[in-house]
Write an enzyme that holds these catalytic residues in place. Structure first.
Site, PDB file in Angstrom:
ATOM      1  N   GLU A  33       0.854  -1.191   0.000  1.00 22.96           N
ATOM      2  CA  GLU A  33       0.000   0.000   0.000  1.00 22.96           C
ATOM      3  C   GLU A  33       0.891   1.243   0.000  1.00 22.96           C
ATOM      4  O   GLU A  33       1.993   1.231   0.544  1.00 22.96           O
ATOM      5  CB  GLU A  33      -0.899   0.003   1.255  1.00 22.96           C
ATOM      6  CG  GLU A  33      -1.756   1.260   1.364  1.00 22.96           C
ATOM      7  CD  GLU A  33      -2.873   1.171   2.394  1.00 22.96           C
ATOM      8  OE1 GLU A  33      -2.940   0.154   3.117  1.00 22.96           O
ATOM      9  OE2 GLU A  33      -3.677   2.120   2.458  1.00 22.96           O
ATOM     10  N   ASN A  78      -6.715   1.600   2.660  1.00 24.64           N
ATOM     11  CA  ASN A  78      -7.449   2.858   2.816  1.00 24.64           C
ATOM     12  C   ASN A  78      -6.998   3.893   1.794  1.00 24.64           C
ATOM     13  O   ASN A  78      -7.783   4.750   1.371  1.00 24.64           O
ATOM     14  CB  ASN A  78      -7.246   3.404   4.231  1.00 24.64           C
ATOM     15  CG  ASN A  78      -7.834   2.486   5.297  1.00 24.64           C
ATOM     16  OD1 ASN A  78      -8.691   1.649   5.003  1.00 24.64           O
ATOM     17  ND2 ASN A  78      -7.388   2.634   6.531  1.00 24.64           N
ATOM     18  N   ASN A 179     -12.188  -0.816  -0.978  1.00 20.11           N
ATOM     19  CA  ASN A 179     -11.503  -1.348   0.204  1.00 20.11           C
ATOM     20  C   ASN A 179     -12.287  -0.986   1.452  1.00 20.11           C
ATOM     21  O   ASN A 179     -12.632   0.184   1.656  1.00 20.11           O
ATOM     22  CB  ASN A 179     -10.100  -0.743   0.323  1.00 20.11           C
ATOM     23  CG  ASN A 179      -9.398  -1.170   1.606  1.00 20.11           C
ATOM     24  OD1 ASN A 179      -9.022  -2.325   1.749  1.00 20.11           O
ATOM     25  ND2 ASN A 179      -9.256  -0.255   2.555  1.00 20.11           N
ATOM     26  N   GLU A 180     -12.587  -1.979   2.278  1.00 13.05           N
ATOM     27  CA  GLU A 180     -13.220  -1.767   3.590  1.00 13.05           C
ATOM     28  C   GLU A 180     -14.313  -0.707   3.536  1.00 13.05           C
ATOM     29  O   GLU A 180     -14.331   0.238   4.346  1.00 13.05           O
ATOM     30  CB  GLU A 180     -12.161  -1.409   4.647  1.00 13.05           C
ATOM     31  CG  GLU A 180     -11.193  -2.541   4.902  1.00 13.05           C
ATOM     32  CD  GLU A 180     -10.277  -2.346   6.110  1.00 13.05           C
ATOM     33  OE1 GLU A 180     -10.229  -1.232   6.665  1.00 13.05           O
ATOM     34  OE2 GLU A 180      -9.618  -3.320   6.496  1.00 13.05           O
ATOM     35  N   TYR A 251      -6.918  -8.304  11.949  1.00 12.60           N
ATOM     36  CA  TYR A 251      -5.650  -7.993  12.607  1.00 12.60           C
ATOM     37  C   TYR A 251      -5.801  -8.332  14.083  1.00 12.60           C
ATOM     38  O   TYR A 251      -6.862  -8.110  14.676  1.00 12.60           O
ATOM     39  CB  TYR A 251      -5.331  -6.502  12.474  1.00 12.60           C
ATOM     40  CG  TYR A 251      -5.055  -6.068  11.043  1.00 12.60           C
ATOM     41  CD1 TYR A 251      -3.823  -6.305  10.459  1.00 12.60           C
ATOM     42  CD2 TYR A 251      -6.032  -5.417  10.283  1.00 12.60           C
ATOM     43  CE1 TYR A 251      -3.551  -5.910   9.147  1.00 12.60           C
ATOM     44  CE2 TYR A 251      -5.766  -5.013   8.974  1.00 12.60           C
ATOM     45  CZ  TYR A 251      -4.520  -5.265   8.416  1.00 12.60           C
ATOM     46  OH  TYR A 251      -4.258  -4.866   7.130  1.00 12.60           O
ATOM     47  N   GLU A 299      -6.400  -9.092   3.889  1.00 11.06           N
ATOM     48  CA  GLU A 299      -5.570  -8.398   4.888  1.00 11.06           C
ATOM     49  C   GLU A 299      -5.588  -9.248   6.142  1.00 11.06           C
ATOM     50  O   GLU A 299      -6.658  -9.479   6.722  1.00 11.06           O
ATOM     51  CB  GLU A 299      -6.100  -6.989   5.195  1.00 11.06           C
ATOM     52  CG  GLU A 299      -5.858  -6.006   4.066  1.00 11.06           C
ATOM     53  CD  GLU A 299      -6.202  -4.565   4.440  1.00 11.06           C
ATOM     54  OE1 GLU A 299      -6.029  -4.181   5.619  1.00 11.06           O
ATOM     55  OE2 GLU A 299      -6.654  -3.826   3.540  1.00 11.06           O
ATOM     56  N   GLN A 359       1.473  -6.046   5.812  1.00  8.26           N
ATOM     57  CA  GLN A 359       1.808  -5.748   4.438  1.00  8.26           C
ATOM     58  C   GLN A 359       3.181  -6.349   4.170  1.00  8.26           C
ATOM     59  O   GLN A 359       3.628  -7.182   4.966  1.00  8.26           O
ATOM     60  CB  GLN A 359       1.762  -4.244   4.233  1.00  8.26           C
ATOM     61  CG  GLN A 359       0.350  -3.674   4.504  1.00  8.26           C
ATOM     62  CD  GLN A 359       0.155  -2.235   4.064  1.00  8.26           C
ATOM     63  OE1 GLN A 359       1.029  -1.583   3.544  1.00  8.26           O
ATOM     64  NE2 GLN A 359      -1.058  -1.726   4.319  1.00  8.26           N
TER      65      GLN A 359
HETATM   66  O1  AHR Z   1      -3.102  -2.478   6.349  1.00  8.29           O
HETATM   67  C1  AHR Z   1      -3.368  -1.262   6.983  1.00  8.29           C
HETATM   68  C2  AHR Z   1      -4.800  -0.800   6.795  1.00  8.29           C
HETATM   69  O2  AHR Z   1      -5.643  -1.665   7.487  1.00  8.29           O
HETATM   70  C3  AHR Z   1      -5.345  -0.816   5.387  1.00  8.29           C
HETATM   71  O3  AHR Z   1      -5.053   0.335   4.671  1.00  8.29           O
HETATM   72  C4  AHR Z   1      -6.824  -0.905   5.616  1.00  8.29           C
HETATM   73  O4  AHR Z   1      -7.489  -1.538   4.563  1.00  8.29           O
HETATM   74  C5  AHR Z   1      -6.950  -1.632   6.935  1.00  8.29           C
HETATM   75  O5  AHR Z   1      -7.797  -1.002   7.805  1.00  8.29           O
END
Ligand code: AHR
Length: 514
Positions: A33, A78, A179-180, A251, A299, A359
């Protein structure tokens, strides 16, 4: 008073006849990203001692190859929700500098689609998974980008691509539709109804131009989102037959010092996948569809998102270029959780056909760099590289696992050992295992069925990632503080096909039999 036993135990039975699925090589994808130093001073740093003519760091390319990452998702995240892709193509001295709302930074656009495609070629022909902006933009822009990227020539945008140096189309197969979009933090955040309507028109339009695309619709940004479930149901109801994947993002980090639950994060990921798979199945049944939709877990990682390192710059006059952001330094415990997440993805290989480690470089990443200086491997590098090397091209076998339980505040009692077995294309068998217990080693027994045994032969090796200090980390000045070591407790009884070894508390292990 309950006494902690001196040893937990677990047993895995591996049988050749019970297959879960072939391991899709896209399961070992990652994510680049425009965020912090992932691109700038990460993969791209003109002037670095190892930089090539394109400004790509050769030391990073070498580590990405060693990592074994396949598909690369790009350019966000994002970031994509405010991105104008055309800013990043054409002569570099004419590319505009723009504000990036997602990370409160300045985007110089010195790296864009052409640079990414070229970098992937240099890494080893890795697949590009491109995301379109459905935050500030919509159908027309997605169609323009597709024309620019995939149409061979003869039109305004395809000829522009050719004039910009790419005679052949990029032929991008996999596209993320935003995305999201469920997240209130997302630029252009939408309700499930609005996103479902938009995404079905974008998917249909893109398919009119290139029918064989593989399209990923946004699922929830985490299992814990208040809209989780309802979001997937609404969006899939509108777009089911037009898309091929629904995304999952997750995450993990310890909350309030609760390491026991953190070490069991794989339990949450497993439940997340099963819940989304159930929603896909229910939608398919309700629509009487013949079409299959899979999961793109695009992700996933450990991320200390509450920590200072994840705080955006602030101030109307303060929009730095490539600031230090999300540069988490991973411990042994983090790598064990990470390894468990990989085991969980493999166990669900029948439903998860693509995944992206978020990432790749510097930003919550397995590879770290210093501007002008060295690049090195984080603890999490090892579970990824070893799993990718052994499992790519293989077939996941049904894991018949029984394990002592460990108790966790968040998930209750869970398996202390989590494990999965993969039959390699070369006839080998690899088993990946974690011991989630904070204080108790586990005696782990793997029983290999007879016909696998003859195929797998008789040598057994195991590597374990562990340290008496579960907070040990690799840093610039101690780059090899934590590395996997040969596990010398392995005993193999060829007669019964039984492998026994000890998994230390808080450890990740790969066993390889051939
Ligand atoms: O990977 C970091 C961020 O986490 C990404 O930009 C977003 O898609 C997610 O919230």
């Amino acid at each position: 008073m309950t006494r902690t036993p001196s040893m937990n135990s677990a047993q895995l039975i591996v049988d050749n006849d019970f297959e879960v699925a072939k391991v899709n090589k896209r399961l070992f994808g990652s994510f680049v990203e425009h965020l912090g130093r992932c691109v700038y001073t990460g993969i791209y740093e003109p002037g670095h001692p190892t930089a090539d003519v394109d400004g790509f760091r050769q030391d990073v390319i070498d580590l990405v190859r060693e990592l074994g990452a396949t598909t690369i998702r790009y350019p966000g995240g994002n970031f994509v929700s405010g991105y104008r892709w055309e800013d990043g193509v054409g002569p570099k001295d004419q590319r505009p500098r723009r504000l990036d709302m997602a990370w409160h930074s300045t985007e110089t656009n010195q790296f864009g689609l052409h640079e990414m495609a070229r970098w992937l070629d240099k890494v080893g022909g890795n697949e590009l998974m491109e995301a379109v902006n459905l935050g500030t933009r919509g159908l027309e822009d997605a169609m323009d980008l597709l024309e620019y990227a995939n149409i061979p020539g003869g039109t305004k945008l395809s000829e522009e691509r050719r004039a910009n140096g790419a005679d052949k189309p990029f032929d991008i197969r996999m596209w993320c539709l935003g995305n999201e979009m469920d997240g209130p933090w997302q630029l252009g955040h939408k309700s499930a109804e609005d996103y479902g309507t938009l995404v079905s028109s974008v998917a249909a339009g893109m398919r009119q131009m290139d029918p064989d695309l593989e399209l990923v619709v946004c699922g929830s940004s985490s299992h814990g989102m208040p809209t989780f479930g309802a979001w997937e149901e609404t969006v899939l109801s509108k777009a089911y037959d037009l898309v091929d994947f629904v995304s999952c993002h997750a995450y993990y980090q310890p909350h309030d010092g609760d390491m026991a639950s953190f070490l069991a994060s794989g339990v949450d990921m497993d439940g997340f996948i099963k819940d989304v798979a159930a929603t896909i199945d229910a939608t398919k049944a309700r629509l009487k569809s013949k079409h299959d939709v899979f999961i793109s877990f695009d992700e996933w990682n450990v991320w200390y998102s509450d920590a200072e390192a994840s705080r955006n710059p602030e101030g109307i006059g303060n929009w730095p270029v490539a600031p230090h952001l999300l540069e988490d330094v991973y411990s042994v415990a983090d790598a064990v959780v990470f390894g468990d997440l990989m085991i969980t993805l493999l166990k669900n290989a029948d439903r998860v056909h693509a995944a992206s480690l978020a990432q790749l470089v510097n930003v919550i990443a397995p590879i770290m760099t210093e501007p002008g200086g060295p690049a090195w491997r984080q603890t999490t590098f090892y579970p990824f590289s070893i799993t990718a090397r052994l499992a790519k091209g293989g077939t996941v076998l049904e894991p018949k696992l029984s394990s002592s339980q460990v108790s966790t505040p968040k998930y209750g009692d869970v398996d202390g050992v989590n494990a999965v077995a993969v039959r390699g294309a070369d006839g080998s068998v690899s088993v990946f295992a974690v011991n989630r217990s904070l204080d108790t080693p586990a005696e782990f027994e793997v029983r290999i069925g007879e016909d696998l045994r003859s195929k797998a032969g008789l040598t057994v090796e195991a590597q374990t990632l562990h340290d008496d200090d579960i907070n040990a980390k690799n840093t610039r000045d101690a780059q090899n503080r934590v590395t996997p070591q040969a596990n010398d407790t392995v005993e193999f009884d060829a007669q019964s096909g039984t492998v026994k070894l000890t998994l230390p508390a808080v450890s990740w292990t790969a066993i390889y039999m051939k």
